[in-house]
Write an enzyme that holds these catalytic residues in place. Structure first.
Site, short mmCIF file in Angstrom:
data_model
loop_
_atom_site.label_atom_id
_atom_site.label_comp_id
_atom_site.label_asym_id
_atom_site.label_seq_id
_atom_site.Cartn_x
_atom_site.Cartn_y
_atom_site.Cartn_z
NE ARG A 131 -3.36 -0.14 2.79
CZ ARG A 131 -3.85 -0.60 3.94
NH1 ARG A 131 -3.68 0.11 5.07
NH2 ARG A 131 -4.49 -1.74 3.97
CG HIS A 147 -1.06 -3.14 4.16
ND1 HIS A 147 -1.36 -4.26 3.41
CD2 HIS A 147 -1.90 -3.16 5.22
CE1 HIS A 147 -2.35 -4.92 3.98
NE2 HIS A 147 -2.70 -4.28 5.09
CG ASP A 206 -5.43 -6.32 4.45
OD1 ASP A 206 -4.70 -6.64 5.41
OD2 ASP A 206 -5.82 -5.16 4.25
CD GLU A 264 -7.02 -4.69 10.52
OE1 GLU A 264 -6.20 -5.11 9.65
OE2 GLU A 264 -7.27 -3.48 10.66
CG HIS A 268 -3.23 -6.91 9.00
ND1 HIS A 268 -3.25 -5.62 8.53
CD2 HIS A 268 -1.97 -7.08 9.49
CE1 HIS A 268 -2.07 -5.05 8.72
NE2 HIS A 268 -1.27 -5.93 9.31
#
Length: 280
Positions: free
Chosen positions: A118, A163, A170, A252, A255
């Site tokens: 990301r 990320h 994810d 999460e 994740h």
């Protein structure tokens, strides 16, 4: 025909589709630790270091549904830096996912990634959105019980993301043969991400108890309210990835970070596009 052969056959059409490349949009510039290339417009864009690869070149059967290139996410719009629906990761993380995929294929399942590397500009986009308390267009689905003013304090949004270091992903599990996820229509009625699977947005994932990016404590991997098949599905994902070196973020279920990270202290900002990883 063996179960593995059947699984590979079921994924053949999906893999072919995934190898199609969408046209790239110019990305923004600037990242520490990356080289730059010039576009036709003369704008210099950073490229990924050699240690980064497109997951499709390593594990082409893994399904990719990159949410942040679409408006179906908690912002309600495509996110800065996502020029193409592409998963980019450090090479060790990609190879580890390949090993996990082979294990799941033998059981009649496939991995599906929602987000991989990301860019920092995407994280900055998240931060700007979180500070705009008037923009709650996606609240009914992604954070129905969380006051938007609490997103930073509760840890849902931060100014840095693992990320951006390239070894975090994810993802979920899909039962084969994979059914397509239905198209999201902007403006459609939104249903809470923790609603029963048959009521919330119809994803082709196995039932994990919540949808992806659900800002709710029910998304905690070991939340005691998640039982039965849903708990078993989470544990299958967690144990399969743990066996190949991934650590789960307890808050999460989707994740995971591959350890040791190649870049534990570097937050990259090259765009998510084929240009970033080809021709370096």
């Amino acid at each position: 025909m063996t179960r593995l052969a059947s699984a590979l056959r079921a994924l053949a059409a999906t893999a072919a589709t995934l190898l199609a490349v969408t046209a790239a949009a110019p990305g923004a510039a600037g990242a520490t630790g990356t080289s730059a290339t010039s576009t036709g417009s003369g704008v210099s864009e950073p490229k990924a270091p050699e240690e980064f690869v497109a997951l499709r070149t390593v594990a082409p059967t893994i399904i990719q549904e990159i949410r942040y290139v679409t408006p179906h996410n908690f912002l309600g719009e495509p996110v800065d830096g996502y020029d193409q629906p592409l998963c980019i990761l450090t090479r060790p993380a990609a190879r580890a996912l390949q090993r996990a995929q082979w294990k799941l294929l033998r059981q009649g399942y496939s991995l599906k990634v929602y987000d991989c590397y990301r860019p920092q500009r995407a994280v900055d986009h998240f931060v700007r959105w979180a500070k705009d308390l008037q923009d709650e267009r996606m609240k009914p689905e992604f954070y129905p019980q969380v006051d938007k003013s609490r997103l930073f304090a509760d840890g849902y949004i931060a100014e840095k993301s693992g990320h951006s270091r390239g070894s975090t992903v994810d993802l979920t599990i899909v039962k084969l043969p994979a059914k397509p996820t239905r198209p999201y229509v902007p403006g459609e009625k939104l249903v809470p991400c923790y609603a029963p699977q048959g009521e919330r947005f119809r994803d082709n994932s196995v039932d994990m108890g919540t949808g992806y990016d659900c800002f709710d404590t029910l998304s905690h991997t070991d939340d005691p309210r998640i039982q039965g098949e849903r708990r078993a599905n989470r544990q299958l994902l967690k144990s399969t990835l743990a066996d190949v070196g991934f650590t789960n973020l307890p808050e999460e279920w989707w994740h995971f970070t591959h350890k040791p990270e190649l870049f534990p202290d570097t937050y990259f900002d090259f765009p998510v596009s084929w240009r970033s990883v080809v021709g370096r």
